[in-house]
Design an enzyme around this catalytic site. Sequence first.
Site, PDB file in Angstrom:
ATOM      1  N   GLU A 273       0.619  -1.152  -0.039  1.00  0.00           N
ATOM      2  CA  GLU A 273      -0.089  -0.114  -0.158  1.00  0.00           C
ATOM      3  C   GLU A 273       0.740   1.252   0.156  1.00  0.00           C
ATOM      4  O   GLU A 273       0.745   1.946   0.834  1.00  0.00           O
ATOM      5  CB  GLU A 273      -0.782  -0.036   1.318  1.00  0.00           C
ATOM      6  CG  GLU A 273      -1.717  -1.181   1.400  1.00  0.00           C
ATOM      7  CD  GLU A 273      -2.394  -1.236   2.693  1.00  0.00           C
ATOM      8  OE1 GLU A 273      -2.219  -0.531   3.625  1.00  0.00           O
ATOM      9  OE2 GLU A 273      -3.195  -2.159   2.791  1.00  0.00           O
ATOM     10  N   TYR A 316       4.825  18.199  11.220  1.00  0.00           N
ATOM     11  CA  TYR A 316       5.949  17.164  11.606  1.00  0.00           C
ATOM     12  C   TYR A 316       7.306  17.656  11.631  1.00  0.00           C
ATOM     13  O   TYR A 316       8.392  16.984  11.630  1.00  0.00           O
ATOM     14  CB  TYR A 316       6.180  16.125  10.477  1.00  0.00           C
ATOM     15  CG  TYR A 316       4.733  15.393  10.126  1.00  0.00           C
ATOM     16  CD1 TYR A 316       4.070  14.633  10.865  1.00  0.00           C
ATOM     17  CD2 TYR A 316       4.259  15.397   8.852  1.00  0.00           C
ATOM     18  CE1 TYR A 316       2.663  14.090  10.773  1.00  0.00           C
ATOM     19  CE2 TYR A 316       3.151  14.744   8.355  1.00  0.00           C
ATOM     20  CZ  TYR A 316       2.492  14.177   9.504  1.00  0.00           C
ATOM     21  OH  TYR A 316       1.285  13.591   8.914  1.00  0.00           O
ATOM     22  N   CYS A 341      -1.803  33.587  10.670  1.00  0.00           N
ATOM     23  CA  CYS A 341      -1.547  34.126  12.029  1.00  0.00           C
ATOM     24  C   CYS A 341      -0.938  32.938  12.904  1.00  0.00           C
ATOM     25  O   CYS A 341      -1.713  32.970  13.872  1.00  0.00           O
ATOM     26  CB  CYS A 341      -2.527  34.944  12.372  1.00  0.00           C
ATOM     27  SG  CYS A 341      -3.236  36.028  11.267  1.00  0.00           S
ATOM     28  N   TYR A 370       0.853  13.992   1.065  1.00  0.00           N
ATOM     29  CA  TYR A 370       0.275  14.645   2.009  1.00  0.00           C
ATOM     30  C   TYR A 370       0.695  16.085   2.017  1.00  0.00           C
ATOM     31  O   TYR A 370       1.119  16.871   2.853  1.00  0.00           O
ATOM     32  CB  TYR A 370       1.261  13.956   3.239  1.00  0.00           C
ATOM     33  CG  TYR A 370       0.967  12.724   3.275  1.00  0.00           C
ATOM     34  CD1 TYR A 370      -0.207  11.830   3.777  1.00  0.00           C
ATOM     35  CD2 TYR A 370       2.151  11.709   2.897  1.00  0.00           C
ATOM     36  CE1 TYR A 370      -0.265  10.575   3.874  1.00  0.00           C
ATOM     37  CE2 TYR A 370       1.886  10.391   3.188  1.00  0.00           C
ATOM     38  CZ  TYR A 370       0.513   9.775   3.442  1.00  0.00           C
ATOM     39  OH  TYR A 370       0.459   8.424   3.423  1.00  0.00           O
TER      40      TYR A 370
HETATM   41  C1  PLP Z   1      -0.837   5.794   5.274  1.00  0.00           C
HETATM   42  C2  PLP Z   1      -1.123   4.510   5.155  1.00  0.00           C
HETATM   43  C3  PLP Z   1      -0.563   3.898   4.100  1.00  0.00           C
HETATM   44  C4  PLP Z   1       0.475   4.671   3.098  1.00  0.00           C
HETATM   45  O1  PLP Z   1       1.602   4.952   3.635  1.00  0.00           O
HETATM   46  P1  PLP Z   1       2.992   5.616   3.046  1.00  0.00           P
HETATM   47  O2  PLP Z   1       4.023   5.916   4.057  1.00  0.00           O
HETATM   48  O3  PLP Z   1       2.381   7.070   2.472  1.00  0.00           O
HETATM   49  O4  PLP Z   1       3.450   4.608   2.156  1.00  0.00           O
HETATM   50  C5  PLP Z   1      -0.721   2.442   3.740  1.00  0.00           C
HETATM   51  N1  PLP Z   1      -1.275   1.867   4.547  1.00  0.00           N
HETATM   52  C6  PLP Z   1      -2.137   2.450   5.433  1.00  0.00           C
HETATM   53  C7  PLP Z   1      -2.824   1.725   6.376  1.00  0.00           C
HETATM   54  C8  PLP Z   1      -1.954   3.752   5.899  1.00  0.00           C
HETATM   55  O5  PLP Z   1      -2.538   3.857   7.164  1.00  0.00           O
END
Ligand code: PLP
Length: 419
Positions: A273, A316, A341, A370
Site C-alpha cells: 500500500e 511534523y 497568523c 500529504y
Molecule cells: C498511510 C497508510 C499507508 C500509506 O503510507 P505511506 O507511508 O504513504 O506509504 C498505507 N497503509 C495504511 C494502512 C496507511 O494508514
Amino acid sequence: MEFFSRRNGSLYAEDVALSELARAVGTPCYVYSLAALRTQLGAWREGFGDHPHLVCYSVKANSNLAVLRALANEGAGFDVVSGGELARVLAAGGQASSVVFSGVGKQAWEIRAALDAGILMFNVESPAELELINQLALEMGTTAPVSLRVNPDVDPQTHPYIATGLADSKFGVAADQCVEHYHRAAELKGIEVLGADCHVGSQLVSSSPIEEAATRMASLLDRLESAGIPIGYIDMGGGLGVTYQDESPPGPDEWVATLLRVFEGRGLTIVVEPGRSIAANAGVLLTTVLFHKGNHEKNFVVVDAGMNDLARPSLYSAHHDVEAVEDCDGTITADVVGPICESGDFFAKERLVANVQAGGLLAIMSAGAYGFVMASNYNTRPRPAEVLVNGDSWDLVRERETVESLFAGEAIPGHLSGE
Ligand SMILES: *Cc1c(COP(=O)(O)O)cnc(C)c1O
C-alpha cells in the site's frame, strides 16, 4: 526528483516551465508530473515480476481524481481509509475489486458502501469492527472478505505521529491475540477470511523494519495454518520513505525483494500500500514571494502559500527543499513563512535560500504526498489549484477554490438578522 529539472536557469516539470503554469493558474498551486507517478508505480510493479501481487496505492497520500485515474490506468489497486476515499476511487474509474479498506473507525455507511461496491477486502482493526461488518454483510445477504490488521510491534524509527506499528498504537490487533480473533472470524457466517495485514509506519528509510514485520507475519501465517485457517493474501501496508533532503531509502525493488524473500514458496498474493513513495516526489507547491522583511535578528521571506496549503513543516517539522523557479542572483539566510497568523506557519527556518525578490516564484519541493490532501481553509483561504503535467502539455485537475464557496454552506439565523 528526476522529472523536475532546471533548463537554462528555469525549473521545469517534465517539459513545462513552472513559471508558465504560475502565470496561467496563479499561486499557490500544486503541480504533479504524470511521468513521475507512472515511473514510480512501475518500479513497484516490476519489483514483483510475475509473482502474484497487488499494488494498492494509498489514496490518502494524494487523492486527486486525475492522479487516481492515472494510476488505475497503469494497473494500480487502491488502499482507502474512508467512504469518501472509496467514492473518489470509483469516481476516478478505479476497480472496486482491487480496493482494500483500512482504518480504525469504519462507520456502518462506509462498510455498506464498500460491500455494495464489491471491494477486495476489509482490513479489520478490532473484534468489534469484525462483528459489525459481519452483521451488515448478513443484513445485505452477502459475505465480507476480510484481513485482520495485526499490530506487528515493530519500531519503524520514524516520526512518532507516523509510527503506527508499535504495541501502544491505536492500530490493529495484538499479534498474540490474533489466532483467537481469526477463529472467531472463521465462525461468522457473514465473514470470509481472505488475508492478513499490517502497516508499520511511514517514511521508513531502511528495509529492516519491514523485514522484521514480514518475518513476524510469516510466523503468524504458520500458526494460522496449523489452526486450519488458510490465508491467501498478505498485505504488508505502505511506508517506504522518500528523499526529502538527504535520506537514502531503499528503492521499491529492494523493498519488494525483501518481501518476496520472506514469503517465498507460500503461494500468497502479496499486497503493498505505498502512498508517499509514489506521490511525494511527483509534485511541488508553487508559491509567489510577497515581501521580504527583517528584524535585528532575522530575515523573513513571506510567501503566498501557508501551513493551510502544506501542513507538513508545521505538523511534523518536515523538511522540504525550497528552490527558485527562475535563477536569481545571490542567496539569503531566512525563514520562509506564510501569511497565516501562527508562528508555526513556515516552510523553512534559518535556511540559505535563493534571494528571490517580491513577485518572484519559489517551488516547495517533494510536496506531492500529504500536501493538498491535508490542506485546510484556515484563515478563510481557498485551497490551491492542482495541475497535472504530461510531457509538454498540462491540465488543470482541480480549480482553485473561491472565497464565496468557503462560506456557502453557512447561515445566519433569522433572529440575528432581524427577520
Ligand atoms: C498511510 C497508510 C499507508 C500509506 O503510507 P505511506 O507511508 O504513504 O506509504 C498505507 N497503509 C495504511 C494502512 C496507511 O494508514
